[in-house]
Write an enzyme that holds these catalytic residues in place. Structure first.
Site, short mmCIF file in Angstrom:
data_model
loop_
_atom_site.label_atom_id
_atom_site.label_comp_id
_atom_site.label_asym_id
_atom_site.label_seq_id
_atom_site.Cartn_x
_atom_site.Cartn_y
_atom_site.Cartn_z
CE1 TYR A 117 -21.69 -25.25 -65.88
CE2 TYR A 117 -20.64 -26.47 -64.09
CZ TYR A 117 -21.74 -26.21 -64.88
OH TYR A 117 -22.90 -26.91 -64.68
CE1 TYR A 156 -20.37 -29.51 -60.88
CE2 TYR A 156 -21.03 -29.76 -63.17
CZ TYR A 156 -21.27 -29.29 -61.90
OH TYR A 156 -22.42 -28.58 -61.65
NE ARG A 166 -25.16 -31.84 -59.30
CZ ARG A 166 -26.25 -31.42 -59.94
NH1 ARG A 166 -26.25 -30.22 -60.50
NH2 ARG A 166 -27.33 -32.16 -60.02
CG HIS A 169 -26.19 -30.89 -64.66
ND1 HIS A 169 -25.09 -31.38 -63.99
CD2 HIS A 169 -26.20 -29.55 -64.40
CE1 HIS A 169 -24.46 -30.41 -63.36
NE2 HIS A 169 -25.11 -29.27 -63.60
CG HIS A 171 -27.42 -25.36 -65.17
ND1 HIS A 171 -27.83 -25.43 -63.87
CD2 HIS A 171 -26.16 -25.85 -65.19
CE1 HIS A 171 -26.87 -25.94 -63.13
NE2 HIS A 171 -25.83 -26.20 -63.92
#
Length: 251
Positions: A117, A156, A166, A169, A171
């Site tokens: 991110y 990540y 994780r 995905h 959000h």
């Protein structure tokens, strides 16, 4: 620190306990021990009641003219092309009766293809992509449809337990008629082996409800020599409601 085997055993024990008890939990559990930080972040006091009209005096506002159609394409926001697998994600947003939710703001945010991110707290050793910010928005159309063009995010690491990763995905944030009406959820990709090992995904103990968070590959949405396509519908209410997160669970 607990390893993946211990976490997996804990997940299996909790989910089996609820299945044997015949308990149907279609929303994430606020306190789910395998998801370590949920024990510290879930609400322990009664929620405060706020005056929505007073909140609206301070909340941001927008009109339909503030959302440009190009905001829904996360691959054209910079001077160069982002790295990774291009993907189109589309679907319908409906209520429990199947009626379309029209002209509502949908926002997404995600990691880049390397699982990173653009955020100062995300410092794991994966490269940033100068041509990918990972944020987009659109308005649903008259039939409740939304559509985004993006890059498929990578998995990540996170610090829930040893060797924790994780799944890939995206959000999703859905707004109602004002900014006090907001629902947040996550969309996952089909066939991801990390789903069975992820305490956040597994905090929904009902398998059918978990399945509603996984998009389906759609060859009709896939574009020739350009992007793979995924379809993911969101149901806001009713028995087939899409699982949503409490504010304390977002990651």
């Amino acid at each position: 620190m607990a390893g993946q085997a211990e976490i997996s055993a804990e997940i299996a024990a909790i989910n089996t306990e609820y299945q044997c008890a015949g308990v149907e939990e279609t929303q994430p559990r606020l306190n789910y021990p395998p998801y370590r930080s949920s024990m510290l972040r879930h609400p322990t006091y009664e929620l405060l009641r706020a005056d929505p009209e007073a909140i609206e005096l301070w909340a941001p506002c927008f009109g339909e003219c503030d959302v440009d159609p190009l905001d829904a394409d996360l691959t054209i926001q910079h001077s160069g092309q982002p790295i990774g697998e291009r993907a189109v994600v589309t679907g319908r947003i409906v209520d429990g009766e199947g009626r379309p939710v029209r002209h509502r703001l949908v926002e997404i945010w995600q990691a880049n293809a390397s699982g990173r991110y653009i955020h100062q707290r995300d410092q794991h050793p994966a490269p940033l992509d100068p041509n990918f910010t990972g944020v987009g928005r659109c308005l649903t159309d008259d039939d409740g449809n939304y559509r985004f063009t993006t890059i498929k995010p990578g998995p990540y690491p996170w610090r829930n337990h040893h060797n924790a990763w994780r799944p890939a995905h995206i959000h999703f944030s859905l707004f109602g008629t004002d900014f006090t009406q907001r629902m947040i959820t996550q969309m996952y990709f089909p066939g991801d082996p990390l789903l069975a090992l992820d305490p956040i995904y597994q905090s929904i103990t009902d398998q059918k409800a978990r399945d509603r968070l996984v998009a389906a590959y759609d060859h009709d949405v896939t574009t020739h020599e350009w992007a793979t396509g995924y379809r993911w519908d969101i149901v806001l209410t009713g028995a087939a409601r899409t699982p949503f997160e409490a504010p304390e669970q977002r990651r």
